[in-house]
Design an enzyme around this catalytic site. Structure first.
Site, PDB file in Angstrom:
ATOM      1  CE  LYS A   1      57.395 -37.677  43.255  1.00  0.00           C
ATOM      2  NZ  LYS A   1      56.513 -37.744  44.367  1.00  0.00           N
TER       3      LYS A   1
ATOM      4  CB  THR B   1      55.047 -25.637  52.077  1.00  0.00           C
ATOM      5  OG1 THR B   1      55.212 -26.204  53.371  1.00  0.00           O
ATOM      6  CG2 THR B   1      56.352 -25.016  51.621  1.00  0.00           C
TER       7      THR B   1
ATOM      8  CB  ALA C   1      64.293 -25.278  47.115  1.00  0.00           C
TER       9      ALA C   1
ATOM     10  CE  LYS D   1      64.366 -30.297  57.068  1.00  0.00           C
ATOM     11  NZ  LYS D   1      63.205 -29.511  56.717  1.00  0.00           N
TER      12      LYS D   1
ATOM     13  CG  ASP E   1      62.450 -31.921  54.101  1.00  0.00           C
ATOM     14  OD1 ASP E   1      62.041 -30.752  54.168  1.00  0.00           O
ATOM     15  OD2 ASP E   1      63.395 -32.235  53.348  1.00  0.00           O
TER      16      ASP E   1
HETATM   17  P1  NAD Z   1      59.552 -33.774  47.383  1.00  0.00           P
HETATM   18  O1  NAD Z   1      60.562 -34.849  47.583  1.00  0.00           O
HETATM   19  O2  NAD Z   1      58.115 -34.142  47.490  1.00  0.00           O
HETATM   20  O3  NAD Z   1      59.758 -33.085  45.966  1.00  0.00           O
HETATM   21  C1  NAD Z   1      61.009 -32.713  45.473  1.00  0.00           C
HETATM   22  C2  NAD Z   1      61.016 -33.021  43.984  1.00  0.00           C
HETATM   23  O4  NAD Z   1      62.222 -32.516  43.429  1.00  0.00           O
HETATM   24  C3  NAD Z   1      60.972 -34.521  43.692  1.00  0.00           C
HETATM   25  O5  NAD Z   1      59.931 -34.791  42.770  1.00  0.00           O
HETATM   26  C4  NAD Z   1      62.360 -34.802  43.114  1.00  0.00           C
HETATM   27  O6  NAD Z   1      62.338 -35.849  42.162  1.00  0.00           O
HETATM   28  C5  NAD Z   1      62.707 -33.465  42.510  1.00  0.00           C
HETATM   29  N1  NAD Z   1      64.130 -33.209  42.312  1.00  0.00           N
HETATM   30  C6  NAD Z   1      65.175 -33.530  43.106  1.00  0.00           C
HETATM   31  N2  NAD Z   1      66.337 -33.089  42.570  1.00  0.00           N
HETATM   32  C7  NAD Z   1      65.991 -32.447  41.410  1.00  0.00           C
HETATM   33  C8  NAD Z   1      66.723 -31.763  40.413  1.00  0.00           C
HETATM   34  N3  NAD Z   1      68.056 -31.648  40.464  1.00  0.00           N
HETATM   35  N4  NAD Z   1      66.053 -31.220  39.369  1.00  0.00           N
HETATM   36  C9  NAD Z   1      64.701 -31.338  39.289  1.00  0.00           C
HETATM   37  N5  NAD Z   1      63.956 -31.976  40.202  1.00  0.00           N
HETATM   38  C10 NAD Z   1      64.593 -32.531  41.252  1.00  0.00           C
HETATM   39  O7  NAD Z   1      59.936 -32.601  48.393  1.00  0.00           O
HETATM   40  P2  NAD Z   1      59.079 -31.337  48.857  1.00  0.00           P
HETATM   41  O8  NAD Z   1      58.451 -31.656  50.147  1.00  0.00           O
HETATM   42  O9  NAD Z   1      58.276 -30.826  47.722  1.00  0.00           O
HETATM   43  O10 NAD Z   1      60.260 -30.314  49.169  1.00  0.00           O
HETATM   44  C11 NAD Z   1      60.902 -29.588  48.133  1.00  0.00           C
HETATM   45  C12 NAD Z   1      61.792 -28.525  48.755  1.00  0.00           C
HETATM   46  O11 NAD Z   1      60.983 -27.671  49.562  1.00  0.00           O
HETATM   47  C13 NAD Z   1      62.879 -29.071  49.674  1.00  0.00           C
HETATM   48  O12 NAD Z   1      64.012 -28.243  49.578  1.00  0.00           O
HETATM   49  C14 NAD Z   1      62.256 -28.971  51.044  1.00  0.00           C
HETATM   50  O13 NAD Z   1      63.220 -28.921  52.077  1.00  0.00           O
HETATM   51  C15 NAD Z   1      61.517 -27.655  50.889  1.00  0.00           C
HETATM   52  N6  NAD Z   1      60.419 -27.472  51.823  1.00  0.00           N
HETATM   53  C16 NAD Z   1      59.397 -28.361  51.875  1.00  0.00           C
HETATM   54  C17 NAD Z   1      58.352 -28.147  52.784  1.00  0.00           C
HETATM   55  C18 NAD Z   1      57.168 -29.060  52.840  1.00  0.00           C
HETATM   56  O14 NAD Z   1      56.166 -28.701  53.464  1.00  0.00           O
HETATM   57  N7  NAD Z   1      57.214 -30.229  52.232  1.00  0.00           N
HETATM   58  C19 NAD Z   1      58.386 -27.032  53.615  1.00  0.00           C
HETATM   59  C20 NAD Z   1      59.440 -26.122  53.512  1.00  0.00           C
HETATM   60  C21 NAD Z   1      60.455 -26.360  52.617  1.00  0.00           C
END
Ligand code: NAD
Length: 347
Positions: free
Chosen positions: A209, A150, A262, A83, A118
């Site tokens: 968002k 995902t 997450a 990562k 990510d």
């Molecule tokens: P993203 O940045 O698009 O979305 C995350 C959202 O969470 C954002 O809108 C952000 O403003 C919000 N956020 C952050 N802290 C917060 C809090 N304390 N309370 C409420 N909202 C909050 O990211 P994503 O790609 O959707 O990824 C989300 C999670 O899923 C991460 O942990 C990531 O590692 C995991 N993940 C993502 C993928 C993927 O394909 N994108 C795959 C596997 C795991």
């Protein structure tokens, strides 16, 4: 571009390679961690976040890289775990020069690390990175953004989790709380709505968002992120940051099922899974339920971009969890400890 890149290779027990890099001319700073390449090249996305310290960023990248090893092994893919994290405010720092410099750092790993999207890294950023390195997947001209995949896997994992926790196959009768409606959270929310779910509450720290959700789905309720975890909902779906399930949050949680996108949802992977199991809360292992994006981008690595095949593989996440939950019931061990005991033998 001035070449003021500095590198610091760190020796950290349990990890094959950890690199700290900094290039002040483009304000690039971050870490790449390779946990394991025993199963294959370490594939894992790049996270862009305004970490409050280098230590916070290092802790995050180490946990995430290890989680990618678990995820690849859990999905039975010939990939290792790695990562990257970039430190800073994405909106202030993103530029072509910034991502070209980052791609140069990715190239130092000579294909043993492959990057992707990510948090705060989207397909346009990946396009810029791909101008300077071939070691990147999730490209718009190839498999694209992994987030909808995902979300699809999370949705099927949620179905499997609800079948055991409630038990019901009809999720439309259940209430959901989603923490984070970014890339994965939003697509997951869309799938819930498509399947007739009406009682959905969300929280996000980014007002844009929230507006996007309210515009598309006016019936969705919004609360602040501190309130969301303790809501009286049936299913809690963490789709933002990790570490949110811990000894401190456990007494406040009312949901009987927890399943979301997450990574690293437990703060303490040794103790917290047991605590939640004892409290009667069924938690879907993150490295199994959120593997859909990895499964899809793997098809980009092997040059087989067949969406039907990808979809069939991603949907299997539900069956993988059903089998795990059957074992959990028979052996009286929490799902994390049980699945990790198998997964850790494979790398
Ligand atoms: P993203 O940045 O698009 O979305 C995350 C959202 O969470 C954002 O809108 C952000 O403003 C919000 N956020 C952050 N802290 C917060 C809090 N304390 N309370 C409420 N909202 C909050 O990211 P994503 O790609 O959707 O990824 C989300 C999670 O899923 C991460 O942990 C990531 O590692 C995991 N993940 C993502 C993928 C993927 O394909 N994108 C795959 C596997 C795991």
């Amino acid at each position: 571009m001035e070449n003021d890149l500095t590198l610091d290779w760190l020796s950290i027990s349990g990890y094959e390679k950890v690199l700290y890099f900094k290039q002040p001319s483009v304000q690039l700073e971050g870490y790449i961690a390779i946990h394991s390449t025993k199963r294959g090249p370490a594939l894992g996305g790049t996270r862009f976040w305004p970490y409050s310290s280098q230590d916070d960023a290092l802790t995050d990248v180490l946990r995430l890289a290890q989680g990618m090893s678990y995820k690849a092994a859990g999905a039975e893919l010939p990939l290792g775990g790695g990562k990257a994290v970039l430190i800073g405010h994405p909106n202030q720092l993103k530029s072509p020069a910034y991502f070209h410099a980052y791609a140069h750092v990715v190239n130092l790993f000579q294909g043993t690390y492959i990057t992707a999207e990510d948090m705060n890294i989207g397909t346009e950023d990946i396009r810029l990175i791909a101008e300077k390195t071939v070691h990147v997947v999730g490209r718009t001209d190839k498999s694209g953004n992994p987030s909808p995949w995902t979300a699809l896997g999370v949705f099927h994992g949620v179905l499997a989790t609800c079948e055991v926790a409630y038990p019901t196959r009809d999720v439309s009768s259940l209430s959901f709380g989603i923490q984070g409606v970014g890339e994965t959270g939003f697509h997951f929310l869309q799938l819930l709505v498509d399947h007739g779910v009406k009682h959905i509450t969300i929280a996000d720290i980014n007002p844009e968002k929230i507006t996007r959700v309210q515009t598309r789905f006016p019936f969705v309720k919004v609360v602040d992120d501190h309130t969301l975890l303790s809501l009286p909902v049936d299913v809690l779906c963490p789709c933002a940051f990790g570490g949110i399930l811990n000894a401190h949050t456990l007494p406040t949680i009312q949901a009987k099922a927890i399943a979301g996108s997450a990574n690293n949802i437990f703060l303490d992977l040794e103790k917290d899974p047991h605590r939640f199991h004892e409290a009667g809360i069924l938690v879907a292992p993150d490295y199994i339920i959120n593997a859909g994006g990895l499964i899809n981008v793997f098809h980009e690595v092997i040059n087989d971009l067949d969406p039907q095949r990808s979809k069939a593989e991603v949907v299997k996440i539900g069956d993988r969890l059903r089998r795990l939950y059957q074992d959990v019931a028979a052996k009286h061990v929490n799902p994390f400890t049980l699945s990790l005991s198998t997964i850790q033998k494979t790398f």
